[in-house]
Design a protein around this motif. Structure first.
Motif, PDB file in Angstrom:
ATOM      1  N   PHE A  57      51.883 -20.833 -40.850  1.00 31.10           N
ATOM      2  CA  PHE A  57      53.077 -21.824 -41.197  1.00 31.10           C
ATOM      3  C   PHE A  57      54.231 -21.438 -42.144  1.00 31.10           C
ATOM      4  O   PHE A  57      53.883 -20.950 -43.055  1.00 31.10           O
ATOM      5  N   THR A  58      55.313 -21.173 -41.308  1.00 32.88           N
ATOM      6  CA  THR A  58      56.447 -20.722 -42.037  1.00 32.88           C
ATOM      7  C   THR A  58      57.507 -21.657 -42.551  1.00 32.88           C
ATOM      8  O   THR A  58      58.654 -21.489 -42.787  1.00 32.88           O
ATOM      9  N   GLY A  59      57.424 -22.703 -41.991  1.00 29.26           N
ATOM     10  CA  GLY A  59      58.351 -23.867 -42.161  1.00 29.26           C
ATOM     11  C   GLY A  59      59.745 -23.741 -41.174  1.00 29.26           C
ATOM     12  O   GLY A  59      59.389 -23.178 -39.929  1.00 29.26           O
ATOM     13  N   ASP A  60      60.892 -23.574 -41.814  1.00 30.59           N
ATOM     14  CA  ASP A  60      62.051 -23.342 -40.867  1.00 30.59           C
ATOM     15  C   ASP A  60      62.379 -22.011 -40.864  1.00 30.59           C
ATOM     16  O   ASP A  60      63.255 -21.602 -40.367  1.00 30.59           O
ATOM     17  N   SER A  61      61.677 -20.980 -41.703  1.00 27.34           N
ATOM     18  CA  SER A  61      61.973 -19.535 -41.679  1.00 27.34           C
ATOM     19  C   SER A  61      61.560 -18.788 -40.389  1.00 27.34           C
ATOM     20  O   SER A  61      60.817 -19.273 -39.733  1.00 27.34           O
ATOM     21  N   ALA A  62      62.314 -17.668 -40.291  1.00 30.08           N
ATOM     22  CA  ALA A  62      61.952 -16.809 -39.160  1.00 30.08           C
ATOM     23  C   ALA A  62      60.482 -16.192 -39.388  1.00 30.08           C
ATOM     24  O   ALA A  62      59.853 -15.948 -40.495  1.00 30.08           O
ATOM     25  N   GLU A  63      59.822 -16.084 -38.343  1.00 28.75           N
ATOM     26  CA  GLU A  63      58.029 -15.522 -38.426  1.00 28.75           C
ATOM     27  C   GLU A  63      58.318 -13.912 -38.515  1.00 28.75           C
ATOM     28  O   GLU A  63      58.575 -13.264 -37.304  1.00 28.75           O
ATOM     29  N   TYR A  64      58.206 -13.321 -39.749  1.00 25.60           N
ATOM     30  CA  TYR A  64      58.350 -11.977 -39.740  1.00 25.60           C
ATOM     31  C   TYR A  64      56.806 -11.468 -39.836  1.00 25.60           C
ATOM     32  O   TYR A  64      56.759 -10.238 -39.572  1.00 25.60           O
ATOM     33  N   ILE A  65      55.940 -12.252 -40.244  1.00 24.49           N
ATOM     34  CA  ILE A  65      54.655 -11.920 -40.342  1.00 24.49           C
ATOM     35  C   ILE A  65      53.729 -12.670 -39.517  1.00 24.49           C
ATOM     36  O   ILE A  65      54.061 -13.891 -39.188  1.00 24.49           O
ATOM     37  N   GLU A  66      52.638 -11.739 -38.824  1.00 27.25           N
ATOM     38  CA  GLU A  66      51.605 -12.527 -38.119  1.00 27.25           C
ATOM     39  C   GLU A  66      50.371 -12.330 -38.523  1.00 27.25           C
ATOM     40  O   GLU A  66      50.151 -11.417 -39.337  1.00 27.25           O
ATOM     41  N   LEU A  67      49.399 -13.242 -37.754  1.00 25.50           N
ATOM     42  CA  LEU A  67      48.056 -13.090 -38.423  1.00 25.50           C
ATOM     43  C   LEU A  67      47.116 -12.527 -37.088  1.00 25.50           C
ATOM     44  O   LEU A  67      47.358 -13.004 -36.223  1.00 25.50           O
ATOM     45  N   SER A  68      46.376 -11.464 -37.500  1.00 21.95           N
ATOM     46  CA  SER A  68      45.314 -11.053 -36.624  1.00 21.95           C
ATOM     47  C   SER A  68      43.928 -11.680 -36.920  1.00 21.95           C
ATOM     48  O   SER A  68      43.489 -11.256 -37.953  1.00 21.95           O
ATOM     49  N   ARG A  69      43.582 -12.399 -36.044  1.00 25.64           N
ATOM     50  CA  ARG A  69      42.271 -13.224 -36.439  1.00 25.64           C
ATOM     51  C   ARG A  69      41.301 -12.155 -36.335  1.00 25.64           C
ATOM     52  O   ARG A  69      40.414 -12.176 -36.985  1.00 25.64           O
ATOM     53  N   ASP A  70      41.414 -11.364 -35.286  1.00 24.86           N
ATOM     54  CA  ASP A  70      40.044 -10.547 -35.054  1.00 24.86           C
ATOM     55  C   ASP A  70      39.812  -9.476 -36.014  1.00 24.86           C
ATOM     56  O   ASP A  70      38.866  -9.203 -36.317  1.00 24.86           O
ATOM     57  N   ARG A  71      40.946  -9.037 -36.729  1.00 21.61           N
ATOM     58  CA  ARG A  71      40.910  -8.235 -37.766  1.00 21.61           C
ATOM     59  C   ARG A  71      40.778  -8.534 -39.119  1.00 21.61           C
ATOM     60  O   ARG A  71      40.556  -7.914 -40.042  1.00 21.61           O
ATOM     61  N   GLY A  72      41.340  -9.940 -39.410  1.00 23.43           N
ATOM     62  CA  GLY A  72      41.615 -10.538 -40.549  1.00 23.43           C
ATOM     63  C   GLY A  72      42.562  -9.971 -41.192  1.00 23.43           C
ATOM     64  O   GLY A  72      42.556  -9.972 -42.688  1.00 23.43           O
TER      65      GLY A  72
END
Length: 428
Positions: A57-72
């Motif tokens: 969750f980033t609020g109103d800011s742009a999404e620069y980072i993403e989460l890889s659930r499979d790799r953690g």
């Protein structure tokens, strides 16, 4: 048999923060680059990320980072340009939250973006022209345009040089705010009969590796007789303006005097070039009145520095600056983001069971940005908070399905500004 209590909610707050992790990465990393092993650093099993439907969750800011659930792990999702993201603000950081469900958990992540030397010093104009009297005295000063460098720290602007040095030298004065005043100083008398036109090159260099530079050409036309330069009455002026001020509003009036008579004593004013394109927002007229010609927004800039120049017809000049404070008005309502919610809970749920997690943000400052949330009606729920801007809606007494099998919940959040701004949300 366990029976469920259906919860219909109207919302406006957020919940429990369990941990915080910080990372530091350079700007301009390639998409897909690893930021950090978030599962390991939070002490979570990768399976928990999957079962908890972990998300960022980033609020109103742009999404620069993403989460890889499979790799953690956290990955770079989009190219990050520190200068576009934070300009001159340091440290520059992204603030994220990782949300998990079943049970609900919130983790705060800070990713600091460090600077690389990807910008060279630059001047707004390619050239600067002066008309200087041959009678100008040794030590006469002429204001030069400052270079700007979007990089910071060692990668930012470091120094200037001026060549050739036959007649002129450089004087660089550092201000308390980190900016430098750059002036060309006459070191040797001018002789129009020997040299009417003089060409120089001003170079600005940064401190990065490899070192980068920018240049501006300076042309001097030698004239006759101008003994005195303009002098500002004040070296620094201060003014304030409300962020909703109309174009055409006068902020303040500056004044410079010149002891010469006739045309040599006539003073003209101008706004010098600055990094933040201040000349697009403010202008100065022939009477020294500084006027608003653009728009100011407290949430974007809390103050401005306007560099001004007074120049006479002989080319001599002086400089001053105006510090403009922007006054905040209550022009933003609180904004709510729901992080997670439950549609039903067992009637035997213990007190303080989290029903909804949400965040409330108000970009205004001081009381204008202070948010208070409450529940409308007498129902067995309450709002709790464990950190700024984040809230939880929890049970505060026993539930009885036979007495009430469902609830309609309305949340009201308001700031403390004048006029007071309110947002109402029904959670269903």
């Amino acid at each position: 048999m366990r029976r469920q209590v259906l919860v219909l909610i109207s919302l406006l707050s957020l919940g429990s923060v369990l941990g915080q992790v910080s990372y530091s990465i350079p700007e301009e990393m390639a998409k897909g680059s690893v930021v950090g092993n978030i599962a390991r650093d939070l002490g979570l099993d990768v399976k928990r990320l999957k079962s908890g439907k972990a998300r960022i969750f980033t609020g109103d800011s742009a999404e620069y980072i993403e989460l890889s659930r499979d790799r953690g792990v956290l990955l770079v999702k989009e190219r990050i340009d520190r200068e576009s993201l934070c300009r001159q603000t340091t440290p520059c950081a992204l603030h994220l939250q990782i949300i998990l469900e079943n049970p609900m958990e919130l983790f705060r992540i800070t990713v600091e973006i460090t600077d690389i030397n990807d910008n060279s010093p630059s001047f707004k104009n390619d050239e600067k022209r002066f008309e200087i009297s041959e009678s100008a005295i040794i030590g006469s000063k002429f204001v030069l345009e400052r270079a700007v460098d979007a990089d910071i720290s060692v990668n930012g602007l470091k120094n200037y040089s001026l060549k050739p040095t036959d007649n002129f030298g450089l004087k660089i004065q550092s201000h308390a705010d980190g900016n430098k005043k750059v002036e060309m100083v006459l070191n040797k008398p001018l002789d129009r009969e020997k040299e009417e036109q003089i060409s120089l090159l001003l170079t600005a260099v940064d401190g990065g590796e490899p070192q980068m530079s920018g240049t501006v050409k300076i042309y001097v036309t030698v004239l006759d007789v101008n003994d005195n330069a303009p002098v500002f009455i004040q070296s620094v002026y201060k003014a304030a303006i409300a962020e909703n001020s109309q174009k055409g509003t006068t902020l303040t009036t500056v004044s410079a005097t010149d002891a010469d008579k006739g045309s040599n004593g006539d003073v003209s004013y101008s706004v010098s070039s600055t990094m933040d394109s201040v000349s697009d927002i403010f202008t100065i007229n022939e009477n020294g009145e500084v006027i608003l010609v653009g728009e100011v927004d407290f949430e974007k800039a809390k103050y401005y520095q306007i560099d001004i120049e007074a120049k006479d017809s002989g080319g001599l000049s002086d400089s001053s600056k105006i510090i403009v404070d922007v006054i905040d008005i209550n022009d933003n309502k609180p904004a709510i983001s729901v992080l997670s919610k439950s549609d039903s809970i067992p009637e035997n749920s213990p007190q303080n069971t989290v029903i909804v997690m949400f965040s409330v943000l108000d970009p205004d400052s001081s009381n204008n940005g202070q948010v208070n949330c409450r529940i409308n009606g007498n129902i067995p729920f309450t709002i709790t908070t464990s950190s700024n801007d984040f809230y939880s809606l929890v049970t505060d007494s026993d539930l009885d399905r036979e007495r009430a099998s469902e609830y309609n919940i309305t949340l009201l959040c308001s700031d403390e500004g004048v006029p007071l701004l309110i947002i109402i949300i029904d959670i269903v």
